[in-house]
Design a protein around this motif. Structure first.
Motif, PDB file in Angstrom:
ATOM      1  N   LYS A  88       0.834  -1.208   0.000  1.00 41.31           N
ATOM      2  CA  LYS A  88       0.000   0.000   0.000  1.00 41.31           C
ATOM      3  C   LYS A  88       0.870   1.259   0.000  1.00 41.31           C
ATOM      4  O   LYS A  88       0.588   2.210  -0.719  1.00 41.31           O
ATOM      5  N   LEU A  93      -1.047   4.426  -1.604  1.00 42.69           N
ATOM      6  CA  LEU A  93      -2.382   4.346  -1.016  1.00 42.69           C
ATOM      7  C   LEU A  93      -2.397   4.738   0.455  1.00 42.69           C
ATOM      8  O   LEU A  93      -3.412   4.590   1.121  1.00 42.69           O
ATOM      9  N   CYS A  94      -1.275   5.241   0.957  1.00 41.98           N
ATOM     10  CA  CYS A  94      -1.167   5.672   2.356  1.00 41.98           C
ATOM     11  C   CYS A  94      -0.737   7.131   2.416  1.00 41.98           C
ATOM     12  O   CYS A  94      -0.041   7.614   1.533  1.00 41.98           O
ATOM     13  N   TYR A 102      -2.554   6.748   7.512  1.00 43.89           N
ATOM     14  CA  TYR A 102      -3.848   6.250   7.054  1.00 43.89           C
ATOM     15  C   TYR A 102      -3.650   5.578   5.703  1.00 43.89           C
ATOM     16  O   TYR A 102      -2.991   6.131   4.822  1.00 43.89           O
ATOM     17  N   CYS A 103      -4.212   4.389   5.551  1.00 43.34           N
ATOM     18  CA  CYS A 103      -4.100   3.658   4.287  1.00 43.34           C
ATOM     19  C   CYS A 103      -5.493   3.289   3.789  1.00 43.34           C
ATOM     20  O   CYS A 103      -6.349   2.877   4.571  1.00 43.34           O
ATOM     21  N   LYS A 104      -5.661   3.407   2.490  1.00 49.61           N
ATOM     22  CA  LYS A 104      -6.926   3.060   1.858  1.00 49.61           C
ATOM     23  C   LYS A 104      -7.080   1.545   1.802  1.00 49.61           C
ATOM     24  O   LYS A 104      -6.130   0.820   1.526  1.00 49.61           O
ATOM     25  N   SER A 105      -8.277   1.066   2.063  1.00 52.59           N
ATOM     26  CA  SER A 105      -8.565  -0.355   1.969  1.00 52.59           C
ATOM     27  C   SER A 105      -8.569  -0.776   0.501  1.00 52.59           C
ATOM     28  O   SER A 105      -9.055  -0.039  -0.363  1.00 52.59           O
ATOM     29  N   GLU A 108     -11.878  -0.602  -1.248  1.00 50.21           N
ATOM     30  CA  GLU A 108     -12.374   0.711  -1.669  1.00 50.21           C
ATOM     31  C   GLU A 108     -11.638   1.260  -2.887  1.00 50.21           C
ATOM     32  O   GLU A 108     -11.948   2.339  -3.361  1.00 50.21           O
ATOM     33  N   CYS A 109     -10.657   0.528  -3.391  1.00 51.93           N
ATOM     34  CA  CYS A 109      -9.856   0.996  -4.521  1.00 51.93           C
ATOM     35  C   CYS A 109     -10.578   0.795  -5.847  1.00 51.93           C
ATOM     36  O   CYS A 109     -11.328  -0.166  -6.021  1.00 51.93           O
ATOM     37  N   GLU A 113      -6.233   2.066  -9.114  1.00 52.21           N
ATOM     38  CA  GLU A 113      -5.499   1.946  -7.854  1.00 52.21           C
ATOM     39  C   GLU A 113      -5.075   0.498  -7.592  1.00 52.21           C
ATOM     40  O   GLU A 113      -3.975   0.253  -7.119  1.00 52.21           O
TER      41      GLU A 113
END
Length: 133
Positions: A88, A93-94, A102-105, A108-109, A113
């Motif tokens: 990530k 993505l963080c 904070y990192c995106k799940s 949710e990409c 992504e």
């Protein structure tokens, strides 16, 4: 004798459906598809993931991503969660705010992504001598 499967024992091909049949984007994809199945021994058990894609992140992308992360973690001695965090970060993505990361799940990409995360896995593999292509 039980054969251990690796990433090279997987194939990911994009195709469309016309009149209920697969149509490949190009001859190379069709050849890879046919060669893959012709190269399997009789009675080889296979798993098939089929996903219709609407430009959102697809199940097949998530499957490939998680398989790549598992292989990297196993080969490099990390846990799955530790390796996932590294992927990530490499994929962008963080972010850090007020000293908290904070990192995106992955769930949710979007399509692009997840492609970045898959590419991050490939690059991490290349750097460490692990072929994830």
């Amino acid at each position: 004798m039980v054969k251990t499967l690796t990433m090279k024992d997987q194939i990911i091909i994009k195709a469309t459906v016309k009149n209920g049949k697969l149509h490949f984007k190009n001859k190379l994809n069709e050849t890879r598809f046919n060669k893959f199945f012709n190269g399997l021994e009789d009675d080889t058990r296979i798993e098939i993931f089929v996903s219709a894609n609407d430009k959102k992140g697809s199940i097949s992308q998530l499957s490939r991503l998680h398989a790549s992360i598992r292989e990297l973690a196993s080969d490099l001695g990390y846990t799955f969660e530790e390796m996932k965090l590294q992927v990530k970060r490499k994929a962008g993505l963080c972010f850090v705010s007020n000293r908290t990361e904070y990192c995106k799940s992955f769930a949710e990409c979007d399509h692009a992504e997840l492609n970045l995360a898959i590419q991050a896995c490939i690059e991490l593999g290349d750097f460490n001598g692990i072929n994830l292509r």
